[in-house]
Design an enzyme around this catalytic site. Structure first.
Site, PDB file in Angstrom:
ATOM      1  N   TYR A 227       0.829  -1.217   0.000  1.00 40.59           N
ATOM      2  CA  TYR A 227       0.000   0.000   0.000  1.00 40.59           C
ATOM      3  C   TYR A 227       0.856   1.257   0.000  1.00 40.59           C
ATOM      4  O   TYR A 227       0.457   2.282  -0.541  1.00 40.59           O
ATOM      5  CB  TYR A 227      -0.996  -0.019   1.158  1.00 40.59           C
ATOM      6  N   PHE A 375       1.732  -9.893  -8.619  1.00 43.41           N
ATOM      7  CA  PHE A 375       2.620  -8.839  -8.148  1.00 43.41           C
ATOM      8  C   PHE A 375       3.102  -7.950  -9.300  1.00 43.41           C
ATOM      9  O   PHE A 375       3.250  -6.735  -9.159  1.00 43.41           O
ATOM     10  CB  PHE A 375       3.792  -9.589  -7.511  1.00 43.41           C
ATOM     11  N   HIS A 376       3.276  -8.592 -10.471  1.00 44.22           N
ATOM     12  CA  HIS A 376       3.701  -7.806 -11.629  1.00 44.22           C
ATOM     13  C   HIS A 376       2.555  -7.015 -12.243  1.00 44.22           C
ATOM     14  O   HIS A 376       2.799  -6.079 -13.007  1.00 44.22           O
ATOM     15  CB  HIS A 376       4.386  -8.699 -12.671  1.00 44.22           C
ATOM     16  N   ARG A 439       6.991 -20.436  -7.695  1.00 45.17           N
ATOM     17  CA  ARG A 439       7.710 -19.173  -7.795  1.00 45.17           C
ATOM     18  C   ARG A 439       9.083 -19.366  -7.141  1.00 45.17           C
ATOM     19  O   ARG A 439       9.351 -20.427  -6.574  1.00 45.17           O
ATOM     20  CB  ARG A 439       6.939 -18.054  -7.087  1.00 45.17           C
ATOM     21  N   ARG A 440       9.937 -18.359  -7.206  1.00 42.20           N
ATOM     22  CA  ARG A 440      11.239 -18.354  -6.531  1.00 42.20           C
ATOM     23  C   ARG A 440      12.084 -19.573  -6.882  1.00 42.20           C
ATOM     24  O   ARG A 440      12.802 -20.113  -6.046  1.00 42.20           O
ATOM     25  CB  ARG A 440      11.075 -18.347  -5.008  1.00 42.20           C
TER      26      ARG A 440
END
Lengths: 549, 49
Positions: A227, A375-376, A439-440
Site C-alpha cells: 500500500y 505482483f507484476h 515461484r522463486r
C-alpha cells in the site's frame, strides 16, 4: 491551493530529482536482472560465469521492489508537499538530504553483498536463509533514511497547520503524510526483525532464529508495504489526473476517507501471506482475512471515484450514451495514458488479490508463480505505469524543461509495449501458477515430471513477455534521460486538480491523527497480540542459518 | 379539493446530481469481473479436493 507554489523551488526540486535518479538507475539494473531471469526460466539459456539464478532474482526484487519504489515515492512526495504546502524550510530540506544519503549508502551496501553472492536470500529474506550481515545492515540504513525523510515531511505539514489553524490541509500533502505514517508504523516490524533477529544471528551472536516470528514481523511490514507503493499512485489518480484531463476531482472528502481507511486497515492483515503456515491459530488467520477484505473497500471507492471523474469530464464536453465519455479523454497525452492503462490493469490485479487472500483459494495458488504474476500486475504495471506517467511531467517540471511531441509519442509507445509485454508475461505466470509452477525457483523439469513439462510453454511465454518488457524499460530510460538532460528548456506545469463544485466540503475530522492512528494501533493489537505471544511461548528451538546458493 | 399547503413555501433550489450512468455500468462490470475470477478459482479448488 492555499499557500502552495506554482513551481517547486529549485532546491526542493534538486532533492526530489536526486531520489528520482536513483530510482531510474535501479530500474535499469533491476530490469536487466529481470530479463536474465525470464531467459533462464525458459530453459533455453544459462547464466555465464557461474552466476546464480538466485543472485539475480534477489537483485531484481531488491532493486525494483524496494529501491525503485521507495526512492521514487519519497522524491515525488517531497515535490508534492513543496508544491502544495509551500517551499521546504532549510531544516526540512537538510533532513531530506540526510534521509536520501542514508538510503543511498544503505542501498549501495546491500547491493554490494547481493552482487558478490553473499546475500542470495531474495527480497523477502526469509529465515532460515542467512545472508551476510552487511545485507541486513544496508537495508536498515534504507529504512532509517526513509524514516528521517518521513519526519521531515511531518515537520513541513506541522508548520503548514500552525500557519493555517482550522483549515483543511492541501490534499497532496495530507496524502503524503498518511503514506509516511503508514510506512512508519509498518516498517517498525521489519526494523524489529532485522535488528533483534537477523543482525545478531548473521553476526553469530546467536545460533538460532525463530522463523515464524521473523516471517510474521516481515509480513506485518510486507503487506502495508504494497500500500505504501500503491498510495502514491492513488495520489496521482485522485489529485493530478483530473487536472491533466482538464476536469475536476469528484470529491476531496472521498479521497481522504479512502486514505484513512488504508491507514487503518492495511496493517493488521499480514497473515493472509501466511495462510499455509503452521503455528498460527486459524481463528487469527480468519480475522486477518476479514480485515484484508475490508481493505478492498477503499480501492473500490477509488475505482468509483476515477470512473466518476472521467464521466463527469466527458459529459461536460458533450458526451452522450453510456460510454461516450470515454471518447473525450485525452488518449494522446502520455501523462494520462500511462496511468490510465495502469488503472485498467488494476482490475485483474485486484481480482487476483482477492483470490490470494481467500484461505481455500490461497491453497490453489500459494507459492506458485501466480503470485509473481499478480505482483507484476499490481506493482510492475499499475504502480509503475502511474509513476512513469508522473515522471513525464514531474521531471521536466523539476529540471526546467518541456516534453517534446516526439517524446510524448515515444511514451505512448512505451505504455503499449509495456502492456503487451505484461499481458504475455503476467498471464503466463497466472496460468502456469494454476498448474502448480512454483515461484522463486530456477528452471527445472523436476526429473521430467509430466506436470513440470506442462509449464514449459508458459515459461517460454514469460520469456517473450519479459523481453518485450525490457524493451519497455529501455524506452522509458530514453525518455527519462531526455527529460532530465536534453529536452528543450521551458516551463512544465505540476498539475494539481481542483474539486468539483458540487462536492461536499471536506470535514476537518480527517486530520484528527490521534483518532486514526489510535484506531490503527488498536486493530493491530487485536490482530497480532495473542498469536504473537503464542509464537514466542510455544516456539520450537529455532533454526540455524542456511546458505543454499 | 386541491390542497393549498405548499403554495407559500419558498422553492428550494434542487441541485442536479451529475449523471453517472456510465460509472454505474463500469463499477457493475468491475464487481462482476471480481466475482467471476473468485468463483472460477473456487471451482478449481473444489475440483482438486
Amino acid at each position: 491551493m492555499m499557500n502552495g507554489t506554482w513551481k517547486v523551488d529549485a532546491r526542493d526540486g534538486k532533492l526530489a530529482m536526486a531520489h528520482i535518479y536513483v530510482a531510474f538507475v535501479a530500474l535499469a539494473l533491476g530490469g536487466l536482472a529481470g530479463l536474465l531471469q525470464v531467459l533462464v526460466r525458459s530453459g533455453k539459456f544459462e547464466l555465464p560465469a557461474g552466476i546464480s539464478y538466485y543472485t539475480i532474482l534477489t537483485t531484481h526484487g531488491v532493486l525494483l521492489g524496494l529501491v525503485l519504489t521507495t526512492f521514487f515515492i519519497i522524491g515525488f512526495q517531497f515535490a508534492a508537499v513543496s508544491r502544495t504546502a509551500g517551499t521546504l524550510s532549510d531544516r526540512v530540506r537538510f533532513w531530506g538530504w540526510v534521509g536520501f544519503w542514508l538510503m543511498t549508502i544503505g542501498t549501495a551496501i546491500t547491493a554490494f553483498y547481493i552482487l558478490i553472492g553473499e546475500a542470495s536470500v531474495l527480497y523477502t529474506f526469509y529465515a532460515p536463509l542467512q545472508a551476510h550481515a552487511g545485507f541486513y545492515i544496508g537495508l536498515t540504513l534504507v529504512v532509517v533514511g526513509s524514516w528521517i525523510s518521513g519526519f521531515a515531511m511531518f515537520a513541513h505539514y506541522a508548520k503548514w497547520k500552525k500557519a493555517h489553524p482550522g483549515q483543511v490541509s492541501p490534499l497532496l500533502t495530507f496524502m503524503s503524510v498518511v503514506n509516511m505514517i503508514l510506512w512508519l508504523i509498518c516498517s517498525l516490524g521489519v526494523a524489529a526483525t532485522v535488528l533483534f533477529q537477523f543482525i545478531p544471528w548473521s553476526l553469530g551472536y546467536v545460533d538460532r532464529i525463530n522463523v515464524l516470528v521473523s516471517r510474521t514481523l516481515f509480513w506485518y511490514f510486507g503487506h502495508p508495504l504494497v500500500y505504501f507503493w500503491l498510495l502514491p499512485a492513488y495520489m496521482i489518480w485522485y489529485a493530478i489526473i483530473p487536472k491533466i484531463i482538464g476536469g475536476k476531482m469528484f470529491s476531496d472528502s472521498l479521497a481522504r476517507m479512502s486514505f484513512i481507511l488504508f491507514l487503518i486497515l492495511s496493517i493488521p492483515v499480514g497473515f493472509h501471506h501466511q495462510l499455509v503456515e503452521p503455528g498460527i491459530d486459524p481463528v487469527w488467520k480468519y480475522l486477518q482475512v476479514v480485515l484484508t477484505f475490508m481493505v478492498v473497500i477503499p480501492s473500490l471507492m477509488t475505482a468509483f471515484s476515477m470512473f466518476a471523474t472521467f464521466e463527469m469530464y466527458g459529459r461536460s464536453k458533450g458526451a452522450t450514451g453510456l460510454f461516450g465519455w470515454l471518447r473525450k479523454l485525452p488518449w494522446g497525452d502520455a501523462r494520462f495514458f500511462a496511468p490510465f492503462v495502469g488503472m485498467l490493469f488494476f482490475i485483474p490485479a485486484g481480482a487476483g488479490g482477492l483470490v490470494n487472500a481467500s484461505h481455500q483459494l490461497n491453497q490453489v495458488v500459494h507459492n506458485t508463480i501466480w503470485v509473481t504474476g499478480h505482483f507484476h500486475l499490481t506493482l510492475a504495471t499499475t504502480v509503475v505505469l502511474t509513476f512513469f506517467g508522473a515522471a513525464y511531467w514531474l521531471i521536466p517540471h523539476l529540471t526546467g524543461r518541456v516534453m517534446t511531441k516526439a517524446m510524448n509519442r515515444l511514451a505512448i509507445i512505451q505504455t503499449i509495449v509495456w502492456s503487451i509485454g505484461m499481458i504475455f508475461m503476467s498471464s503466463a505466470m497466472h496460468f502456469a501458477g494454476l498448474l502448480g509452477a512454483p515461484r522463486r525457483s530456477a528452471f527445472s523439469t523436476y526429473g521430467d515430471a509430466p506436470q513440470a513439462l506442462e509449464w514449459i510453454p508458459y515459461q517460454i511465454a514469460q520469456a517473450v513477455g519479459g523481453t518485450i518488457l525490457f524493451i519497455g524499460i529501455i524506452l522509458v530510460l530514453i525518455i527519462v534521460t531526455n527529460l532530465a538532460f536534453f529536452a528543450p528548456k521551458g516551463e512544465t506545469e505540476f498539475p494539481v486538480a481542483e474539486v468539483a463544485e458540487q462536492a461536499e466540503r471536506t470535514p476537518l475530522v480527517f486530520e484528527n491523527w490521534t483518532l486514526w492512528i489510535g484506531i490503527a494501533v488498536v486493530l493491530i493489537l487485536i490482530a497480532y497480540t495473542v498469536p504473537f505471544i503464542d509464537m514466542i511461548q510455544n516456539a520450537p528451538p529455532g533454526s540455524k542459518g542456511f546458505k543454499l546458493w | 379539493m386541491k390542497t393549498q399547503l405548499n403554495t407559500n413555501t419558498p422553492k428550494t433550489k434542487v441541485e442536479k446530481e451529475p449523471a453517472l450512468k456510465g460509472t454505474l455500468a463500469s463499477v457493475l462490470f468491475l464487481g462482476f469481473f471480481l466475482i467471476f475470477t473468485w468463483v472460477s478459482v473456487y471451482f478449481l479448488f473444489l475440483n482438486r479436493l
